[in-house]
Design an enzyme around this catalytic site. Structure first.
Site, PDB file in Angstrom:
ATOM      1  N   PRO A   2     -20.583  33.586   6.585  1.00 35.59           N
ATOM      2  CA  PRO A   2     -19.478  32.706   6.184  1.00 35.59           C
ATOM      3  C   PRO A   2     -19.992  31.315   5.835  1.00 35.59           C
ATOM      4  O   PRO A   2     -20.960  30.851   6.412  1.00 35.59           O
ATOM      5  CB  PRO A   2     -18.580  32.668   7.413  1.00 35.59           C
ATOM      6  CG  PRO A   2     -19.429  33.080   8.551  1.00 35.59           C
ATOM      7  CD  PRO A   2     -20.490  33.985   8.000  1.00 35.59           C
ATOM      8  N   GLU A   3     -19.349  30.666   4.889  1.00 34.22           N
ATOM      9  CA  GLU A   3     -19.740  29.312   4.510  1.00 34.22           C
ATOM     10  C   GLU A   3     -18.799  28.308   5.182  1.00 34.22           C
ATOM     11  O   GLU A   3     -17.865  28.689   5.885  1.00 34.22           O
ATOM     12  CB  GLU A   3     -19.697  29.190   2.990  1.00 34.22           C
ATOM     13  CG  GLU A   3     -20.674  30.173   2.342  1.00 34.22           C
ATOM     14  CD  GLU A   3     -21.483  29.575   1.210  1.00 34.22           C
ATOM     15  OE1 GLU A   3     -21.729  28.353   1.238  1.00 34.22           O
ATOM     16  OE2 GLU A   3     -21.867  30.327   0.314  1.00 34.22           O
ATOM     17  N   HIS A  96     -16.046  47.489  17.464  1.00 34.92           N
ATOM     18  CA  HIS A  96     -17.263  46.693  17.647  1.00 34.92           C
ATOM     19  C   HIS A  96     -17.020  45.455  18.512  1.00 34.92           C
ATOM     20  O   HIS A  96     -17.688  44.439  18.330  1.00 34.92           O
ATOM     21  CB  HIS A  96     -17.841  46.310  16.285  1.00 34.92           C
ATOM     22  CG  HIS A  96     -18.135  47.499  15.429  1.00 34.92           C
ATOM     23  ND1 HIS A  96     -19.179  48.361  15.707  1.00 34.92           N
ATOM     24  CD2 HIS A  96     -17.518  47.990  14.325  1.00 34.92           C
ATOM     25  CE1 HIS A  96     -19.191  49.328  14.794  1.00 34.92           C
ATOM     26  NE2 HIS A  96     -18.188  49.129  13.949  1.00 34.92           N
ATOM     27  N   ARG A 117     -22.516  44.346  13.071  1.00 31.16           N
ATOM     28  CA  ARG A 117     -23.966  44.441  12.895  1.00 31.16           C
ATOM     29  C   ARG A 117     -24.767  43.762  13.991  1.00 31.16           C
ATOM     30  O   ARG A 117     -25.993  43.741  13.938  1.00 31.16           O
ATOM     31  CB  ARG A 117     -24.352  43.905  11.515  1.00 31.16           C
ATOM     32  CG  ARG A 117     -23.976  44.917  10.422  1.00 31.16           C
ATOM     33  CD  ARG A 117     -24.311  44.407   9.045  1.00 31.16           C
ATOM     34  NE  ARG A 117     -23.196  43.694   8.454  1.00 31.16           N
ATOM     35  CZ  ARG A 117     -23.219  43.153   7.247  1.00 31.16           C
ATOM     36  NH1 ARG A 117     -24.305  43.231   6.518  1.00 31.16           N
ATOM     37  NH2 ARG A 117     -22.164  42.547   6.762  1.00 31.16           N
TER      38      ARG A 117
END
Ligand SMILES: [Zn+2]
Length: 286
Positions: A2-3, A96, A117
């Site tokens: 994310p930015e 997750h 991940r």
């Protein structure tokens, strides 16, 4: 990853839903999610328990939750797919789900760190007198920070023997400008990404900073954007926003200013997108 605008959207969500609440307990469901907390998951939970969450803070793409009553903060590493969700306590666990934080109140919501991940995680750090987690004390202010020093940035640009896109992505000079927003701001400024910074004039730096702020604010207004569909903001809504970009990702498409096909060049294991007519290759490469 994310930015800045996406991270700011998450920060605002946390401010609304988590700020001021007291931690009742922490459940670490996957050790990798606390691997940056050297003392381990049990210690992480024990140190949070009973403490009130302060006002969530951000610098660049870094996000942290200060503990209101002591000089420490929980730093969130969102990695590639990390999400911070505020969910009803009875909502089924995400597949997750890595860390669950319960609160000592009757709001019936909890904070969840979900990460497919497992590159991301949470860790507790001592804060500097400025209030930053010590591990990110070297990160420069971002251009949306009211205390960002434009003149000092200009001087630093001129001193460094570097090129402009490298400078924009250098977190010790200016934080929070990622590859996408750098390409967009450079296109708006009609600057080639390899232009040496030593020759920058004050007006040129000022114009560039103005465009950097514009692209970040526009993305923020649009609710944050991300090219990773796994990214979800704190309320569980998708942060993905199909926004119109002028340069990034538009290889072969006409420049919206002059019609010339946008080009893509490999750049530091990433890509740079630019208009070869509006953003001329500098005659002298540094
Ligand atoms: Zn053009």
């Amino acid at each position: 990853m994310p930015e800045l605008p996406e991270v700011e959207v998450v920060r605002r969500g946390l401010e609304r839903w988590v700020s001021g609440r007291i931690v009742a307990d922490v459940q670490v469901l996957h050790p990798r999610a606390v691997r940056r907390h050297i003392a381990g998951g049990e210690d992480f939970g024990a140190r949070l328990k009973g403490h009130r969450i302060g006002l969530p803070q951000r610098r660049g793409k870094y996000l942290w939750l200060p503990l209101a009553d002591q000089p420490s903060a929980v730093l969130a590493h969102l990695g590639m797919s990390g999400q911070l969700l505020v969910q009803p306590e009875d909502a089924p666990d995400e597949k997750h789900l890595r860390i669950r934080v319960r609160f000592d109140d009757t709001l019936n919501t909890e904070l969840r760190f979900v990460d497919q991940r497992t590159f991301g995680g949470l860790s507790l750090h001592t804060t500097t007198p400025e209030g930053l987690p010590d591990v990110i004390a070297h990160i420069a202010r971002d251009p949306l920070d009211p205390q960002f020093d434009d003149a000092a940035f200009h001087e630093a640009l001129r001193r460094r023997r570097t090129t402009i896109k490298r400078a924009l992505l250098d977190q010790s000079l200016i934080s929070g400008v990622g590859n996408i927003y750098a390409d967009e701001a450079l296109w708006r400024s009609r600057l080639h990404y390899e232009r040496p910074t030593t020759g920058f004039t004050r007006p040129r730096t000022a114009e560039l900073l103005g465009h950097v702020r514009d692209v970040l604010y526009e993305a923020l207004t649009a609710g944050g954007t991300s090219f990773d569909s796994l990214y979800v903001n704190v309320n569980g809504e998708s942060g993905y926003f199909d926004r119109s970009l002028d340069a990034y990702g538009r290889e072969g498409e006409p420049c919206r200013r002059c019609g010339t096909a946008i080009r893509r060049r490999p750049w530091m294991n990433r890509s740079s997108y630019f208009c070869p007519r509006c953003q001329r290759v500098p005659r002298v490469a540094s």
